[in-house]
Motif scaffolding. Structure first.
Motif, short mmCIF file in Angstrom:
data_model
loop_
_atom_site.label_atom_id
_atom_site.label_comp_id
_atom_site.label_asym_id
_atom_site.label_seq_id
_atom_site.Cartn_x
_atom_site.Cartn_y
_atom_site.Cartn_z
N LEU A 645 1.63 0.21 -8.76
CA LEU A 645 0.42 0.71 -9.20
C LEU A 645 0.14 1.78 -8.37
O LEU A 645 -0.22 1.79 -7.13
N GLU A 646 0.08 2.94 -8.80
CA GLU A 646 -0.43 4.38 -8.21
C GLU A 646 -1.73 4.08 -7.72
O GLU A 646 -2.83 3.82 -8.45
N HIS A 647 -1.91 4.03 -6.33
CA HIS A 647 -3.17 3.69 -5.73
C HIS A 647 -3.56 4.78 -4.91
O HIS A 647 -4.88 4.88 -4.49
N SER A 648 -2.84 5.67 -4.26
CA SER A 648 -3.25 6.70 -3.18
C SER A 648 -4.11 7.61 -3.75
O SER A 648 -4.28 7.91 -4.81
N ARG A 649 -5.01 8.27 -2.82
CA ARG A 649 -5.94 9.28 -3.11
C ARG A 649 -5.63 10.50 -2.26
O ARG A 649 -5.72 10.19 -1.07
N VAL A 650 -5.40 11.36 -2.79
CA VAL A 650 -4.82 12.55 -2.13
C VAL A 650 -5.69 13.83 -2.58
O VAL A 650 -5.88 13.90 -3.88
#
Length: 747
Positions: A645-650
């Motif tokens: 699940l793509e969850h990072s915030r960049v």
């Protein structure tokens, strides 16, 4: 077809006024007043005549996200049991959507606060479009299971069976199981003048039973709840069924087993018919914190009331008797549009039982996370000294490719056992029931260290678990606080204070994901371990603000919501516009879970109009409309879904050739920017910045499998090249190349 947008200008002030959604403006502003945070005013609009429909509706965009999940279940090239899991995830996602978002729309309409959304749709219009889309999606979901997944499972000798398909031995076994494990906890509830229609709890599966009294020849109605403490699908062939290829594994829905024994529950009555149905209710929480002397107790009471929220959806089997359906509609007070007729079995969340079968040939190959290179330079089996590694350099972690247990978990466990550590401060938004993080905090407190845990007990649907852990921590002597009144604390922070030869040193972790060891195995997240003095100073100030009274705190390496995340990012976007006009390198790239905030979107539109290249990677909701001539033709929007699940915030900015990168907990949504405490940290190590830039290059590359958002609001999957060959999957690439990627950047 390209769309040229023209029309009346909608002012930023008017958008800002309804940013929080109807009925939420006053409470949010009151919150800002209490913590002395000035109300944010967007400074500029995109240039030219811009139509209000430059925004996509957030609720419909969320449904489009869940449709992308369903596309993965439909993909015949994926492993079969992973497709089963995506069917289950789709069902679970949709349940939460109805419980929270649809319930909120209905509440708004009932209160007469039906102002249009930024997309120009009234709550009634949105509700109607949701109904159309959700009916289509649920029908498609059921069709995928019946026509694709069920036959494919049968081919692998995994069968979802009916009672009449079982042999006598299997029926005898289930008879015994019913007598021992089901009958004692089942409670049939009659409906007649002496027994009013019973309360139907949210998300429970039920049997509507029609019986006849042979004495009076009168037909009667009864409701029977299918216990949710038992497995949704009962294994006919034992706990290891299906784990060996070629060996038959049969599963039967729990309600079918119960239905075959209704005569035991209604002795002396003639059972005429039975039908399955399921109700979804408003299960969002409403706690007035100012009026609650003890937030913990207030929340516990609200959790009890949650089960009694008004219904927002009724799911029934397609073969239901019209008279029974009419009774349910009347007694539950639902509209016809809220009725979803679906083929049995209902509630396909239960497919997770099959999805968990241990068949390695039918699921993704097992992934073993590796210890980060920066924590494993000694080439020995001895656990790395995390503090020594952090003193050498900042450590950028990328989970689940980098092990959570040998990095973040090891950091806190070593802090708990290290006699030189004097204090640990920690935020906990979500964590697991057997969390080693909580155990480490308990151990540290019992060892006499000063331990502060900021537990967010209002984390949606994890409230009860977080209350339990809050009490456990308090009993161990941990100082437990619940943050700032009116704001959820969503930031992911750890601060360790250690006595060293040259004085006290602060060691920090700032992440994009929760301190949750289990989800860290399948959530894609970033984290920074650092002993940087400035970051330590910033975290000390932020923890003081969260646990005490420090509303005027300022930060150097952090952007902190609700004060400075939105304004800080917009200032960075404006600087990129200035760089572009001055001929310097200019670029903006965000990777987020959702992007809804109108002020952020408008600033990105202005950047696009100035010629700045903007790349957005969003997993879920996107209210930004890319590729619109004169507005957003320089904006690209991609979405990634897959094994993790793509969850990072960049958030990255070219900054005239000296790139600036932030990572952190904040999505571009009103709740994150206005009603939560969020933190973004600016990376300082050039190699880490280069790593993030390379990573976003790969996410946005045309050769990478992804979904593309068009200017008409439609998502299109791009996973095959012109010859029909699969495009590169970024998660598979990272699994194979994570170590090589880091090594290349170190040369």
């Amino acid at each position: 077809m390209k769309r040229e947008y023209k029309g009346p200008v909608q002012t930023a002030a008017s958008l800002n006024g309804d940013r929080f959604g109807t009925g939420e403006v006053q409470s949010a502003r009151a919150t800002q007043d209490r913590i002395d945070i000035p109300e944010f005013e967007p400074n500029l609009m995109p240039e030219g005549d811009i139509s209000p429909d430059r925004f996509l509706d957030r609720e419909l965009s969320w449904l489009a996200f869940n449709a992308r999940v369903l596309e993965l279940a439909e993909d015949p090239d994926l492993f079969l049991l992973e497709r089963v899991n995506f069917l289950s995830i789709f069902a679970s996602n949709l349940d939460e959507f109805f419980m929270v978002r649809v319930a909120g729309l209905k509440r708004r309409i009932a209160a007469g606060l039906a102002l249009p959304s930024p997309a120009g749709l009234s709550p009634i219009e949105v509700l109607e479009q949701i109904s159309d889309a959700a009916h289509e999606l649920q029908a498609r979901h059921a069709h995928v299971f019946a026509s694709q997944i069920r036959p494919a499972l049968a081919y692998e000798h995994i069968h979802l069976v009916h009672w009449d398909e079982l042999d006598d031995g299997a029926k005898d076994q289930l008879d015994k199981m019913f007598a021992e494990k089901m009958f004692p906890i089942l409670t049939p509830l009659a409906v007649d003048p002496a027994h009013p229609f019973p309360y139907i709890s949210g998300l429970s599966l039920n049997l509507a039973v029609v019986v006849r009294n042979p004495v009076s020849d009168k037909e009667l109605f009864a409701r029977l709840k299918v216990p949710d403490l038992l497995p949704r699908l009962v294994s006919v062939d034992g706990p290891r069924a299906g784990t060996v290829p070629g060996r038959v594994a049969r599963f039967i829905p729990l309600e079918e087993v119960i239905a075959q024994h209704l005569d035991q529950l209604f002795p002396g009555m003639e059972v005429l018919e039975h039908h399955t149905f399921r109700v979804t209710r408003n299960e969002d929480l409403e706690v007035e914190e100012d009026d609650a002397e003890n937030l913990l107790q207030a929340l516990e009471k609200e959790l009890l009331r949650r089960r009694f929220g008004p219904p927002v959806r009724l799911e029934v089997a397609t073969d239901i008797n019209p008279n029974v359906l009419a009774l349910l509609v009347r007694e539950l007070d639902v509209e016809d549009a809220e009725v979803y007729r679906l083929p049995a079995p209902l509630d396909l969340r239960g497919l997770s039982v099959i999805g968990q079968i241990d068949r390695s040939d039918l699921r993704y190959p097992k992934h073993l996370a590796h210890t980060s290179r920066d924590l494993n330079e000694s080439e020995t089996s001895k656990a790395a000294n995390v503090f020594a590694a952090m003193r050498r350099r900042d450590i950028l972690l990328h989970h689940p490719y980098d092990s959570f247990s040998t990095s973040v978990q090891a950091f806190l466990e070593q802090a708990a056992s290290d006699p030189k550590v004097h204090a640990i401060k920690q935020t906990l938004y979500r964590t697991s029931g057997d969390s080693p993080i909580v155990d480490a905090l308990v151990d540290a407190a019992e060892a006499g260290k000063q331990v502060l845990a900021l537990v967010e007990i209002k984390a949606r649907f994890d409230e009860q678990a977080n209350i339990s852990w809050a009490r456990k921590l308090e009993q161990a002597g941990v100082h437990v606080v619940y943050g700032i009144v009116g704001l959820k604390t969503h930031c992911k922070l750890s601060l360790v204070v250690r006595q060293e030869q040259d004085g006290l040193r602060r060691y920090c972790h700032i992440g994009t994901g929760n301190y949750h060891p289990r989800t860290a195995r399948y959530y894609e997240d970033l984290g920074l371990l650092t002993a940087d003095n400035q970051v330590g100073e910033d975290l000390s100030r932020l923890f003081n603000q969260l646990s005490g009274y420090a509303p005027k705190s300022t930060f150097e390496r952090l952007l902190v919501a609700p004060r400075s995340v939105r304004s800080g990012l917009i200032e960075r976007i404006d600087a990129e516009i200035a760089n572009k006009r001055a001929g310097r390198p200019a670029q903006v790239r965000f990777k987020v879970n959702s992007i809804v905030d109108e002020a952020i979107i408008d600033s990105l539109y202005r950047a696009s109009q100035a010629g700045v290249e903007v790349g957005i990677i969003v997993r879920g909701i996107c209210s930004l409309r890319p590729g619109v001539p004169g507005l957003s033709e320089n904006i690209t929007v991609r979405s990634m879904l897959g094994r993790f699940l793509e969850h990072s915030r960049v958030f990255t900015f070219a900054n005239g050739g000296d790139p600036v990168v932030y990572i952190g907990s904040a999505d571009m949504m009103h709740r994150n920017l206005d009603r939560r405490v969020e933190a973004l940290v600016q990376l300082s190590n050039k190699e880490d910045i280069a790593e993030i830039d390379n990573l976003l290059d790969r996410y946005l590359d045309e050769g990478t499998s992804s979904w593309h958002l068009g200017n008409d609001g439609e998502w299109t999957r791009h996973h095959l090249d012109a010859e029909g060959n699969p495009l590169s999957d970024v998660q598979s690439w990272l699994l194979a190349n994570r170590s090589r990627q880091r090594s290349t950047l170190r040369r």
